[in-house]
Design a protein around this motif. Structure first.
Motif, PDB file in Angstrom:
ATOM      1  N   GLN A  45       0.809  -1.277   0.029  1.00  0.00           N
ATOM      2  CA  GLN A  45      -0.104   0.281  -0.108  1.00  0.00           C
ATOM      3  C   GLN A  45       0.858   1.280  -0.197  1.00  0.00           C
ATOM      4  OE1 GLN A  45      -0.283  -2.545   2.125  1.00  0.00           O
ATOM      5  NE2 GLN A  45      -2.332  -3.401   2.311  1.00  0.00           N
ATOM      6  N   LYS A  46       0.434   2.337  -0.462  1.00  0.00           N
ATOM      7  CA  LYS A  46       0.955   3.619  -0.353  1.00  0.00           C
ATOM      8  C   LYS A  46       0.710   3.918   1.151  1.00  0.00           C
ATOM      9  CE  LYS A  46       0.114   5.121  -4.993  1.00  0.00           C
ATOM     10  NZ  LYS A  46       1.639   5.106  -5.571  1.00  0.00           N
ATOM     11  N   VAL A  47       1.821   4.919   1.302  1.00  0.00           N
ATOM     12  CA  VAL A  47       2.037   5.500   2.917  1.00  0.00           C
ATOM     13  C   VAL A  47       2.014   6.804   2.919  1.00  0.00           C
ATOM     14  CG1 VAL A  47       3.362   5.347   4.983  1.00  0.00           C
ATOM     15  CG2 VAL A  47       3.252   3.317   3.665  1.00  0.00           C
ATOM     16  N   THR A  48       1.451   7.533   3.565  1.00  0.00           N
ATOM     17  CA  THR A  48       1.406   8.908   3.820  1.00  0.00           C
ATOM     18  C   THR A  48       1.692   9.538   5.189  1.00  0.00           C
ATOM     19  OG1 THR A  48      -0.319   9.410   2.235  1.00  0.00           O
ATOM     20  CG2 THR A  48       0.098  11.271   3.563  1.00  0.00           C
ATOM     21  N   VAL A  49       2.602  10.299   5.479  1.00  0.00           N
ATOM     22  CA  VAL A  49       3.303  10.692   6.579  1.00  0.00           C
ATOM     23  C   VAL A  49       2.820  12.131   6.775  1.00  0.00           C
ATOM     24  CG1 VAL A  49       5.234  11.136   8.124  1.00  0.00           C
ATOM     25  CG2 VAL A  49       5.218   9.287   6.593  1.00  0.00           C
ATOM     26  N   SER A  50       1.961  12.422   7.794  1.00  0.00           N
ATOM     27  CA  SER A  50       1.639  13.945   7.850  1.00  0.00           C
ATOM     28  C   SER A  50       2.088  14.405   9.172  1.00  0.00           C
ATOM     29  CB  SER A  50       0.048  13.927   7.632  1.00  0.00           C
ATOM     30  OG  SER A  50      -0.501  12.968   8.569  1.00  0.00           O
ATOM     31  N   VAL A  75       8.293  15.284   6.489  1.00  0.00           N
ATOM     32  CA  VAL A  75       9.348  15.049   5.479  1.00  0.00           C
ATOM     33  C   VAL A  75      10.494  14.560   6.211  1.00  0.00           C
ATOM     34  CG1 VAL A  75      11.161  15.994   4.031  1.00  0.00           C
ATOM     35  CG2 VAL A  75       8.731  16.604   3.854  1.00  0.00           C
ATOM     36  N   ASN A  76      10.942  15.213   7.347  1.00  0.00           N
ATOM     37  CA  ASN A  76      12.288  14.322   8.152  1.00  0.00           C
ATOM     38  C   ASN A  76      11.933  12.963   8.605  1.00  0.00           C
ATOM     39  OD1 ASN A  76      13.544  16.553   7.478  1.00  0.00           O
ATOM     40  ND2 ASN A  76      13.301  17.424   9.817  1.00  0.00           N
ATOM     41  N   PHE A  77      10.477  12.791   9.260  1.00  0.00           N
ATOM     42  CA  PHE A  77      10.447  11.476   9.716  1.00  0.00           C
ATOM     43  C   PHE A  77      10.299  10.577   8.585  1.00  0.00           C
ATOM     44  CE2 PHE A  77       7.615   8.024  11.389  1.00  0.00           C
ATOM     45  CZ  PHE A  77       8.496   7.630  12.419  1.00  0.00           C
ATOM     46  N   MET A  78       9.609  10.854   7.305  1.00  0.00           N
ATOM     47  CA  MET A  78       9.534   9.810   6.214  1.00  0.00           C
ATOM     48  C   MET A  78      10.932   9.721   5.630  1.00  0.00           C
ATOM     49  SD  MET A  78       7.997  10.827   2.358  1.00  0.00           S
ATOM     50  CE  MET A  78       9.285  12.031   2.072  1.00  0.00           C
ATOM     51  N   ARG A  79      11.892  10.476   5.593  1.00  0.00           N
ATOM     52  CA  ARG A  79      13.316  10.248   5.322  1.00  0.00           C
ATOM     53  C   ARG A  79      13.910   9.290   6.386  1.00  0.00           C
ATOM     54  NH1 ARG A  79      15.690  16.296   3.515  1.00  0.00           N
ATOM     55  NH2 ARG A  79      14.830  16.252   1.507  1.00  0.00           N
ATOM     56  N   PHE A  80      13.500   9.230   7.558  1.00  0.00           N
ATOM     57  CA  PHE A  80      14.101   8.407   8.447  1.00  0.00           C
ATOM     58  C   PHE A  80      13.711   7.074   8.182  1.00  0.00           C
ATOM     59  CE2 PHE A  80      13.481   6.063  12.631  1.00  0.00           C
ATOM     60  CZ  PHE A  80      14.854   6.316  13.058  1.00  0.00           C
ATOM     61  N   THR A 124      15.606  -1.502   4.944  1.00  0.00           N
ATOM     62  CA  THR A 124      14.724  -2.720   4.794  1.00  0.00           C
ATOM     63  C   THR A 124      13.966  -2.714   3.665  1.00  0.00           C
ATOM     64  OG1 THR A 124      12.729  -1.051   5.450  1.00  0.00           O
ATOM     65  CG2 THR A 124      13.939  -1.762   7.340  1.00  0.00           C
ATOM     66  N   GLY A 125      14.494  -1.979   2.709  1.00  0.00           N
ATOM     67  CA  GLY A 125      13.961  -2.418   1.351  1.00  0.00           C
ATOM     68  C   GLY A 125      12.742  -1.413   1.000  1.00  0.00           C
ATOM     69  N   LEU A 126      12.362  -0.440   1.788  1.00  0.00           N
ATOM     70  CA  LEU A 126      11.293   0.339   1.496  1.00  0.00           C
ATOM     71  C   LEU A 126      11.498   0.919   0.069  1.00  0.00           C
ATOM     72  CD1 LEU A 126      10.098   1.967   4.930  1.00  0.00           C
ATOM     73  CD2 LEU A 126       9.169   0.261   3.634  1.00  0.00           C
ATOM     74  N   LYS A 127      10.219   1.105  -0.558  1.00  0.00           N
ATOM     75  CA  LYS A 127      10.386   2.025  -1.769  1.00  0.00           C
ATOM     76  C   LYS A 127       9.993   3.180  -1.828  1.00  0.00           C
ATOM     77  CE  LYS A 127       9.615  -2.587  -4.436  1.00  0.00           C
ATOM     78  NZ  LYS A 127       8.726  -2.980  -5.440  1.00  0.00           N
ATOM     79  N   PRO A 128      10.631   4.316  -2.367  1.00  0.00           N
ATOM     80  CA  PRO A 128      10.035   5.549  -1.900  1.00  0.00           C
ATOM     81  C   PRO A 128       8.972   5.918  -2.833  1.00  0.00           C
ATOM     82  CG  PRO A 128      12.598   5.507  -2.393  1.00  0.00           C
ATOM     83  CD  PRO A 128      12.139   4.278  -2.664  1.00  0.00           C
ATOM     84  N   GLU A 129       8.686   5.316  -3.986  1.00  0.00           N
ATOM     85  CA  GLU A 129       7.407   5.736  -4.711  1.00  0.00           C
ATOM     86  C   GLU A 129       6.148   5.564  -3.910  1.00  0.00           C
ATOM     87  OE1 GLU A 129       9.305   1.759  -6.552  1.00  0.00           O
ATOM     88  OE2 GLU A 129      10.185   3.530  -5.623  1.00  0.00           O
ATOM     89  N   ARG A 130       6.268   4.611  -2.909  1.00  0.00           N
ATOM     90  CA  ARG A 130       5.181   4.360  -2.111  1.00  0.00           C
ATOM     91  C   ARG A 130       4.676   5.445  -0.982  1.00  0.00           C
ATOM     92  NH1 ARG A 130       6.330  -0.796   1.045  1.00  0.00           N
ATOM     93  NH2 ARG A 130       4.264  -0.079   2.069  1.00  0.00           N
ATOM     94  N   PHE A 131       5.762   6.549  -0.936  1.00  0.00           N
ATOM     95  CA  PHE A 131       5.778   7.287   0.162  1.00  0.00           C
ATOM     96  C   PHE A 131       5.547   8.946  -0.235  1.00  0.00           C
ATOM     97  CE2 PHE A 131       7.588   3.691   2.055  1.00  0.00           C
ATOM     98  CZ  PHE A 131       7.159   3.999   3.553  1.00  0.00           C
ATOM     99  N   SER A 132       4.652   9.534   0.563  1.00  0.00           N
ATOM    100  CA  SER A 132       4.516  11.138   0.434  1.00  0.00           C
ATOM    101  C   SER A 132       4.440  11.477   1.733  1.00  0.00           C
ATOM    102  CB  SER A 132       3.158  11.423  -0.255  1.00  0.00           C
ATOM    103  OG  SER A 132       1.940  10.579   0.466  1.00  0.00           O
ATOM    104  N   ALA A 133       4.633  12.735   1.831  1.00  0.00           N
ATOM    105  CA  ALA A 133       4.581  13.583   3.070  1.00  0.00           C
ATOM    106  C   ALA A 133       4.012  14.986   2.952  1.00  0.00           C
ATOM    107  CB  ALA A 133       6.121  13.880   3.613  1.00  0.00           C
ATOM    108  N   THR A 134       3.296  15.292   3.935  1.00  0.00           N
ATOM    109  CA  THR A 134       2.311  16.381   3.831  1.00  0.00           C
ATOM    110  C   THR A 134       2.179  17.250   5.259  1.00  0.00           C
ATOM    111  OG1 THR A 134      -0.018  17.340   3.407  1.00  0.00           O
ATOM    112  CG2 THR A 134       0.474  15.210   4.359  1.00  0.00           C
TER     113      THR A 134
END
Length: 258
Positions: free
Chosen positions: A174-179, A204-209, A215-225
C-alpha cells in the motif's frame, strides 16, 4: 289385503375418502417445513460467519482470520471446522473486489496486532497508538516522542520505534502518507515562519528516516504532507488537547474499498 313391507332406514355415513389426500398434504407440508427450517439453520451459520469476519475487519480481532479454532466438542461428538475467510466469502458469493477488500483488511489487522504488541512490550503506549479506519491503518505518534519543542530535528531515541515501523511497512504494497500536525499556537521563527512549515518539515524528516532504514522500502510508495493546526483530534482550549494535536501520523492507505 296384504300390507307392503316397510323399507328399512339405514343410517347414512359421510364420505371419508377425502382423509387420504388430506393426510398426504399434511405430510408434505411437514416435510416442507422441515426443509425450510434446515435451510434457515444453514443460512444463519453463514450469517454468523460473515458477521465474525466483519468483526475481524472493524474491531481488530484477528481470531477467525489467524487461526480459527472451533469450540471443544463434547466427548463422542465432533464439531465441524470453522472455514477460513476466503471460504466464507466464496460460499456467500462475494465479488473479487469484496474478497480483495477483506483480505487486505486481514493483512492490516495483522500489522496492527504486531505493532500493538511492540508498543505494549516496550511501554510506548503514551507515545504511539494505532487505529484501523476506512482509509487504512493509522499510526499516530506524539510529537514529543520524535522532536524537541519547536524543532523538526529527530530525537536519537526515536530510532527505537522508527526502525520497527519501517520493518512492518516493508512487506506491504500500500501507499504510505506521513503527515505532520501542530496545535493552534503560532510559531514565527527564521526557520519556521508558521505551523505549515513546521508540520511539513517534521513529516518529511520522519519519512526520510523511515526510508533510510535498511529494510528495502520503496520511496515511490511514500508521500509527506504538512497540515499545520487545521486537522485537530482534540480541543485546543486545554494543554492536554494541544498536546494530542501535536503529532505525526503514518497512514497505510487501503488499495481496496468496500
Amino acid at each position: 289385503m296384504s300390507r307392503k313391507p316397510k323399507k328399512e332406514h339405514h343410517e347414512e355415513h359421510a364420505d371419508e375418502t377425502w382423509l387420504v389426500p388430506y393426510s398426504d398434504i399434511l405430510t408434505l407440508l411437514l416435510a416442507l417445513f422441515i426443509v425450510l427450517f434446515a435451510s434457515a439453520q444453514v443460512d444463519q451459520k453463514k450469517f454468523d460467519q460473515l458477521k465474525a469476519s466483519f468483526n475481524v475487519a472493524f474491531s481488530g480481532s484477528p481470531a477467525l482470520l489467524e487461526n480459527p479454532r472451533p469450540p471443544q466438542p463434547e466427548k463422542g461428538s465432533q464439531a465441524p471446522p470453522v472455514p477460513h475467510l476466503p471460504v466464507i466469502m466464496e460460499n456467500l458469493g462475494a465479488t473479487n473486489e469484496q474478497k480483495a477488500y477483506m483480505q487486505e483488511t486481514a493483512q492490516l489487522v495483522e500489522t496492527k496486532k504486531k505493532l500493538d504488541k511492540y508498543i505494549a512490550d516496550n511501554g510506548l503506549g503514551n507515545d504511539l497508538t494505532t487505529v484501523l479506519t476506512d482509509d487504512g491503518l493509522l499510526i499516530r505518534i506524539k510529537d514529543t516522542a520524535l522532536f524537541p519543542s519547536g524543532s523538526a530535528t529527530l530525537r536519537p531515541e526515536s530510532r527505537r520505534f522508527g526502525e520497527q515501523i519501517a520493518k512492518l511497512l516493508t512487506p506491504l504494497t500500500q501507499k504510505v502518507t506521513v503527515s505532520g500536525h501542530t496545535d493552534n499556537m503560532s510559531i514565527n521563527t527564521g526557520e519556521f515562519p508558521s505551523n505549515w512549515e513546521l508540520s511539513s518539515r517534521r513529516s518529511v524528516n520522519f519519512m526520510r528516516f523511515l526510508l533510510a532504514q535498511d529494510t528495502g522500502l520503496k520511496p515511490e510508495r511514500f508521500s509527506a504532507t504538512g497540515c499545520g493546526e487545521y486537522q485537530p483530534v482534540a480541543t485546543n482550549d486545554t494543554e492536554a488537547g494541544r498536546a494530542a494535536n501535536r503529532r505525526v501520523e503514518v497512514l497505510i492507505q487501503r488499495n481496496y474499498r468496500p
